[in-house]
Each structure stands twice: as C-alpha cells, then as structure tokens.
Design a protein around this motif. Structure first.
Motif, PDB file in Angstrom:
ATOM      1  N   SER A  29       0.822  -1.228   0.000  1.00 46.45           N
ATOM      2  CA  SER A  29       0.000   0.000   0.000  1.00 46.45           C
ATOM      3  C   SER A  29       0.852   1.273   0.000  1.00 46.45           C
ATOM      4  N   PHE A  30       2.016   1.226   0.662  1.00 44.72           N
ATOM      5  CA  PHE A  30       2.852   2.442   0.734  1.00 44.72           C
ATOM      6  C   PHE A  30       3.311   2.925  -0.642  1.00 44.72           C
ATOM      7  N   LEU A  31       3.396   2.002  -1.596  1.00 39.30           N
ATOM      8  CA  LEU A  31       3.859   2.381  -2.940  1.00 39.30           C
ATOM      9  C   LEU A  31       2.815   3.210  -3.695  1.00 39.30           C
ATOM     10  N   PHE A  32       1.584   3.186  -3.203  1.00 37.55           N
ATOM     11  CA  PHE A  32       0.466   3.849  -3.894  1.00 37.55           C
ATOM     12  C   PHE A  32      -0.059   5.056  -3.126  1.00 37.55           C
ATOM     13  N   LYS A  33       0.651   5.438  -2.072  1.00 38.09           N
ATOM     14  CA  LYS A  33       0.088   6.468  -1.170  1.00 38.09           C
ATOM     15  C   LYS A  33       0.051   7.871  -1.785  1.00 38.09           C
ATOM     16  N   ASP A  34       0.910   8.146  -2.782  1.00 35.08           N
ATOM     17  CA  ASP A  34       0.926   9.499  -3.368  1.00 35.08           C
ATOM     18  C   ASP A  34       0.070   9.627  -4.624  1.00 35.08           C
ATOM     19  N   ILE A  35      -0.615   8.584  -4.992  1.00 40.27           N
ATOM     20  CA  ILE A  35      -1.393   8.629  -6.245  1.00 40.27           C
ATOM     21  C   ILE A  35      -2.595   9.569  -6.116  1.00 40.27           C
ATOM     22  N   ASN A  36      -2.767  10.356  -7.164  1.00 42.34           N
ATOM     23  CA  ASN A  36      -3.981  11.156  -7.303  1.00 42.34           C
ATOM     24  C   ASN A  36      -5.010  10.244  -7.991  1.00 42.34           C
ATOM     25  N   TRP A  37      -5.895   9.657  -7.184  1.00 39.20           N
ATOM     26  CA  TRP A  37      -6.787   8.614  -7.701  1.00 39.20           C
ATOM     27  C   TRP A  37      -7.729   9.129  -8.758  1.00 39.20           C
ATOM     28  N   GLN A  38      -8.211  10.353  -8.571  1.00 39.07           N
ATOM     29  CA  GLN A  38      -9.154  10.916  -9.560  1.00 39.07           C
ATOM     30  C   GLN A  38      -8.523  11.010 -10.943  1.00 39.07           C
ATOM     31  N   HIS A  39      -7.214  11.265 -10.935  1.00 47.44           N
ATOM     32  CA  HIS A  39      -6.489  11.339 -12.204  1.00 47.44           C
ATOM     33  C   HIS A  39      -6.145   9.933 -12.702  1.00 47.44           C
ATOM     34  N   HIS A  40      -5.689   9.092 -11.796  1.00 45.27           N
ATOM     35  CA  HIS A  40      -5.146   7.789 -12.194  1.00 45.27           C
ATOM     36  C   HIS A  40      -6.211   6.787 -12.661  1.00 45.27           C
ATOM     37  N   ILE A  41      -7.358   6.743 -11.970  1.00 42.39           N
ATOM     38  CA  ILE A  41      -8.360   5.703 -12.295  1.00 42.39           C
ATOM     39  C   ILE A  41      -8.791   5.722 -13.774  1.00 42.39           C
ATOM     40  N   PRO A  42      -9.171   6.880 -14.321  1.00 47.60           N
ATOM     41  CA  PRO A  42      -9.555   6.852 -15.742  1.00 47.60           C
ATOM     42  C   PRO A  42      -8.420   6.422 -16.668  1.00 47.60           C
ATOM     43  N   VAL A  43      -7.170   6.722 -16.281  1.00 46.88           N
ATOM     44  CA  VAL A  43      -6.018   6.336 -17.117  1.00 46.88           C
ATOM     45  C   VAL A  43      -5.848   4.810 -17.118  1.00 46.88           C
ATOM     46  N   ILE A  44      -5.936   4.227 -15.934  1.00 49.40           N
ATOM     47  CA  ILE A  44      -5.744   2.766 -15.863  1.00 49.40           C
ATOM     48  C   ILE A  44      -6.941   2.038 -16.508  1.00 49.40           C
ATOM     49  N   VAL A  45      -8.119   2.654 -16.418  1.00 49.37           N
ATOM     50  CA  VAL A  45      -9.282   2.046 -17.085  1.00 49.37           C
ATOM     51  C   VAL A  45      -9.108   2.131 -18.608  1.00 49.37           C
ATOM     52  N   ASP A  46      -8.564   3.249 -19.094  1.00 52.96           N
ATOM     53  CA  ASP A  46      -8.228   3.356 -20.541  1.00 52.96           C
ATOM     54  C   ASP A  46      -7.258   2.245 -20.942  1.00 52.96           C
ATOM     55  N   PHE A  47      -6.247   2.049 -20.089  1.00 48.04           N
ATOM     56  CA  PHE A  47      -5.223   1.035 -20.359  1.00 48.04           C
ATOM     57  C   PHE A  47      -5.871  -0.340 -20.554  1.00 48.04           C
ATOM     58  N   TRP A  48      -6.754  -0.706 -19.629  1.00 51.13           N
ATOM     59  CA  TRP A  48      -7.375  -2.042 -19.721  1.00 51.13           C
ATOM     60  C   TRP A  48      -8.432  -2.100 -20.817  1.00 51.13           C
ATOM     61  N   GLU A  49      -9.080  -0.984 -21.097  1.00 54.04           N
ATOM     62  CA  GLU A  49     -10.048  -0.978 -22.206  1.00 54.04           C
ATOM     63  C   GLU A  49      -9.325  -1.227 -23.537  1.00 54.04           C
ATOM     64  N   THR A  50      -8.115  -0.675 -23.647  1.00 52.48           N
ATOM     65  CA  THR A  50      -7.306  -0.874 -24.854  1.00 52.48           C
ATOM     66  C   THR A  50      -6.974  -2.356 -25.031  1.00 52.48           C
ATOM     67  N   ILE A  51      -6.619  -3.013 -23.932  1.00 56.71           N
ATOM     68  CA  ILE A  51      -6.225  -4.429 -24.003  1.00 56.71           C
ATOM     69  C   ILE A  51      -7.437  -5.354 -24.149  1.00 56.71           C
ATOM     70  N   LEU A  52      -8.457  -5.117 -23.332  1.00 54.34           N
ATOM     71  CA  LEU A  52      -9.531  -6.118 -23.233  1.00 54.34           C
ATOM     72  C   LEU A  52     -10.675  -5.903 -24.209  1.00 54.34           C
ATOM     73  N   LEU A  53     -10.934  -4.634 -24.524  1.00 54.09           N
ATOM     74  CA  LEU A  53     -12.090  -4.369 -25.393  1.00 54.09           C
ATOM     75  C   LEU A  53     -11.652  -3.939 -26.782  1.00 54.09           C
ATOM     76  N   ASP A  54     -10.340  -4.021 -27.010  1.00 54.37           N
ATOM     77  CA  ASP A  54      -9.794  -3.725 -28.331  1.00 54.37           C
ATOM     78  C   ASP A  54     -10.174  -2.325 -28.811  1.00 54.37           C
ATOM     79  N   ASN A  55     -10.123  -1.387 -27.862  1.00 57.76           N
ATOM     80  CA  ASN A  55     -10.459   0.008 -28.168  1.00 57.76           C
ATOM     81  C   ASN A  55      -9.242   0.872 -27.793  1.00 57.76           C
ATOM     82  N   PRO A  56      -8.413   1.231 -28.771  1.00 55.81           N
ATOM     83  CA  PRO A  56      -7.093   1.807 -28.481  1.00 55.81           C
ATOM     84  C   PRO A  56      -7.116   3.254 -27.978  1.00 55.81           C
ATOM     85  N   ILE A  57      -7.540   3.468 -26.741  1.00 55.45           N
ATOM     86  CA  ILE A  57      -7.633   4.817 -26.185  1.00 55.45           C
ATOM     87  C   ILE A  57      -6.461   5.155 -25.262  1.00 55.45           C
TER      88      ILE A  57
END
Ligand code: HEM
Length: 124
Positions: A29-57
C-alpha cells in the motif's frame, strides 16, 4: 455463473476492487500512497479498455511511470508478487470468461516484463 468483462463499467468495477485491496495491503500500500486517484483511475481504465475491449484509447507507455516509482523505491519481486496476487483475486471474485482470462494472462506477462525492466535498471 459470473459474467465476463464486457464494457468500461466492468473494468471500472474491477479496478475499484483491485485498488481497495492494494490500499489495504500491508506490503505494497505504501507504494500507492501518493497517487492522485481521480487522475489515475480513468487512465488505468483506458489502459485495460485498450487491451480487453480492443479500443485503443490508451496511447502512452505504461512502463515510464514505473521507472520513476522504481527510482524512489526499488520494485522488488515480492512487490510484484503481491500486486499480481491481488489483481488475479480481484478478477476471480467478479468475473469469468474469455476477457477475464485475458486480463489475468496479460497482467502476469506485463508484470514479468516490468519486473525485468525495473530490476535491470537498478544497476544503472
Ligand atoms: C509492484 C507493482 C506496481 C507498482 C508499485 C505500481 C505503481 C504505480 C504507480 C505509483 C503509478 C503512478 C500513478 C500516478 O502517479 O499517476 C502507476 C501507474 C500505472 N500502472 Fe502501475 N504499478 C505496478 C505494476 C503495474 C502493472 C503490472 C501494470 C500493468 C499490468 C501497471 C499499469 C499501470 C498503468 C497503465 C499506469 C498508468 C501510467 C500512465 O499514467 O500512463 N502497473 N503504477
């Protein structure tokens, strides 16, 4: 029978589940303590959407930020093992099917490559 990962909302659900485990984890958990979640969550969701739903965003290089993390705290094998265990558990708790399997396979292979890159950059 659980459903498969079929849309962006499913990925959001998976990522929420995963990060709630990460944030509660004693080892990483300490490795993630400085993350701005509001910024990061949509980015990581884009990442997985690119891989899993074949939508290159997701257009960036996911390795880059990890070099910065790795400079502050070397990302050892133990951390990757915890990360992957929590990710696989999150997928299995919520989903099953082709994309659920793909998510687990890709997470494992990316984590392996990432660990290799991080560990070889320690020496530099
Ligand atoms: C021990 C393992 C890991 C740690 C400690 C870690 C930590 C982090 C941190 C701190 C960020 C930066 C967030 C920010 O400040 O914006 C990040 C971003 C990210 N991580 Fe990881 N991560 C790990 C493994 C992984 C793996 C295995 C994957 C892929 C399967 C992954 C995918 C990403 C992506 C896509 C981003 C967003 C990069 C961007 O901003 O474009 N991470 N991670």
């Amino acid at each position: 029978m659980k459903k498969d990962i079929e849309c962006r909302e499913d990925i959001e659900k998976l990522i929420t589940q995963f990060y709630s485990k990460v944030r509660a984890d004693e080892k990483i958990s300490f490795l993630f303590k400085d993350i701005n979640w509001q910024h990061h969550i949509p980015v990581i969701v884009d990442f997985w959407e690119t891989i899993l739903l074949d939508n290159p965003i997701y257009k960036k290089n996911a390795m880059e930020v990890h070099y910065d993390v790795n400079k502050k705290t070397p990302l050892i094998k133990d951390y990757f093992e915890s990360w992957i265990a929590l990710f696989l558990l999150s997928v299995d708790e919520l989903f099953e099917g082709k994309n659920a399997t793909l998510a687990k396979t890709r997470a494992k292979s990316i984590a392996d490559v990432m660990f290799f890159k991080m560990s070889t950059s320690h020496a530099n």
